[in-house]
Scaffold this motif. Structure first.
Motif, PDB file in Angstrom:
ATOM      1  N   THR B  85       0.842  -1.208   0.000  1.00  0.00           N
ATOM      2  CA  THR B  85       0.000   0.000   0.000  1.00  0.00           C
ATOM      3  C   THR B  85       0.871   1.251   0.000  1.00  0.00           C
ATOM      4  O   THR B  85       0.619   2.203  -0.746  1.00  0.00           O
ATOM      5  CB  THR B  85      -0.902   0.008   1.256  1.00  0.00           C
ATOM      6  N   THR B  98      -6.927   0.126  -3.572  1.00  0.00           N
ATOM      7  CA  THR B  98      -5.639  -0.408  -3.139  1.00  0.00           C
ATOM      8  C   THR B  98      -5.295   0.106  -1.743  1.00  0.00           C
ATOM      9  O   THR B  98      -4.135   0.199  -1.375  1.00  0.00           O
ATOM     10  CB  THR B  98      -4.522  -0.030  -4.137  1.00  0.00           C
ATOM     11  N   LEU B 101      -3.180  -3.239   0.212  1.00  0.00           N
ATOM     12  CA  LEU B 101      -2.661  -4.059  -0.881  1.00  0.00           C
ATOM     13  C   LEU B 101      -1.519  -4.918  -0.365  1.00  0.00           C
ATOM     14  O   LEU B 101      -0.658  -4.440   0.371  1.00  0.00           O
ATOM     15  CB  LEU B 101      -2.151  -3.141  -2.007  1.00  0.00           C
ATOM     16  N   PRO B 123      -7.427  -4.899  -7.495  1.00  0.00           N
ATOM     17  CA  PRO B 123      -6.721  -3.626  -7.247  1.00  0.00           C
ATOM     18  C   PRO B 123      -6.755  -2.726  -8.487  1.00  0.00           C
ATOM     19  O   PRO B 123      -5.756  -2.510  -9.147  1.00  0.00           O
ATOM     20  CB  PRO B 123      -5.297  -4.093  -6.924  1.00  0.00           C
ATOM     21  N   ARG B 174      -6.450  -6.602  -1.071  1.00  0.00           N
ATOM     22  CA  ARG B 174      -6.305  -7.042  -2.466  1.00  0.00           C
ATOM     23  C   ARG B 174      -4.843  -7.369  -2.730  1.00  0.00           C
ATOM     24  O   ARG B 174      -3.976  -6.994  -1.953  1.00  0.00           O
ATOM     25  CB  ARG B 174      -6.822  -5.940  -3.396  1.00  0.00           C
TER      26      ARG B 174
END
Lengths: 115, 214
Positions: B85, B98, B101, B123, B174
């Motif tokens: 992220t 996102t 992430l 994402p 994600r």
């Protein structure tokens, strides 16, 4: 016994196009994502509602196509907006009918405007 | 009276010929959008910008850039695997899809595959719109149940000593798969490397990247 392949190799570098088969597909996701970004709809509620609508479509025999996916997404959007008291079902139906009337009463080529 | 019947019919025909009524779902979307705009919940400009961005601009080339850098810069790779992220903010690729992430790397003995069994979490601020098959019920069900078979259909043949890990995306988490850098790309620039990273490799339905196209 071989089952028919569901997937196949793809040209991994081909442009990812067209992104949206229909304009309304893009608009459904644009509205949903914007409502999540604005904090009006939670990402979890959206995922759960979309998942439920996808399962419902599958249970009702909807074909496993992108069109079915976007139809489920539209139903999910209508549900989260109604459950969040943002757009009621009645308001939506009324406005849909208003747009239909506007389209029918507008000559082709002219801008369609709600009265 | 025949005359009035004909005029009604003519009027109906006229409306039909001159109408350009959108299909039912498009009409419902239009109704939703106009109500939301009227109520100040969204703006037409925001929606138009979103559609334009995801049609024209945002796509898997973003993820490919991230992967390419991870191949060249070990510090960046460590940051990416530790906190994807934050790492993608170095490119300005963050977005609400996102917000959380996770990047996972393929190795000689592990292959990673991403699915969203619930719906279609993806994402998309990093990879653009998801492919049609990612949203299909068949993929969402089978990727977990029989990942090796699904991978084989995509053309990914894994030997028995390669383990498959399937990651189930959610609204809150994600994934980005970091494929292995192919041999024969020594000395390549980040731009050259990004050109061989496929969207499917970053989802996991592609594994051995080809070097011929760059």
């Amino acid at each position: 016994m071989n089952k028919t392949c569901q997937f196949g190799p793809e040209d991994g570098l081909a442009p990812n196009a067209p992104k949206f088969a229909e304009a309304w597909h893009a608009q459904v996701l644009a509205i949903a994502d914007t409502m999540i970004t604005n904090g009006r709809v939670s990402a979890n509620l959206w995922a759960e509602t979309l998942g439920a609508e996808l399962r419902k479509g599958e249970a009702e025999g909807a074909p496993d196509t992108e069109t079915s996916y976007y139809e489920a997404a539209l139903r999910a959007l209508e549900h989260v907006l109604a459950s969040g008291a943002l757009v009621s079902t009645n308001d939506l139906t009324q406005r849909r009918n208003d747009w239909e009337t506007a389209y029918l009463e507008t000559r082709h080529g002219q801008p369609v405007i709600l009265k | 009276m025949a005359a009035s019947f004909d005029s009604d019919k003519a009027a109906a025909l006229h409306r039909h010929l001159h109408s350009h009524l959108p299909p039912e779902p498009a009409l419902r979307v239009k109704a939703l959008e106009s109500l939301l705009v009227e109520r100040g919940l969204v703006s037409t400009q925001t929606l138009d910008s979103w559609v334009e961005a995801y049609t024209e601009e945002i796509g898997p080339k973003r993820g490919a850039q991230v992967v390419a850098r991870s191949w060249l810069d070990q510090d960046f790779r460590a940051r990416l695997l530790e906190n994807a992220t934050e790492a993608i903010k170095e490119f300005g690729f963050e977005g609400n899809a996102t917000g959380n992430l996770k990047a996972v790397e393929n190795t000689d003995t592990t292959h990673n595959l991403v699915v969203c069994t619930l719906c279609s979490c993806y994402p998309f601020s990093l990879l653009g719109m998801s492919p049609a098959w990612y949203k299909a019920g068949a993929y969402r069900a089978r990727a977990v149940r029989e990942p090796r078979k699904v991978l084989k259909e995509f053309g990914v043949e894994l030997s028995e000593d390669v383990a498959v890990r399937v990651w189930d995306s959610t609204a809150e988490l994600r994934y980005l798969i970091v494929p292995q850098r192919p041999a024969g790309t020594e000395g390549w620039s980040e731009v050259q490397l990004a050109e061989i990273v496929t969207r499917n490799a970053m989802i996991g339905t592609d594994r051995d990247l080809k070097t011929g196209a760059a």
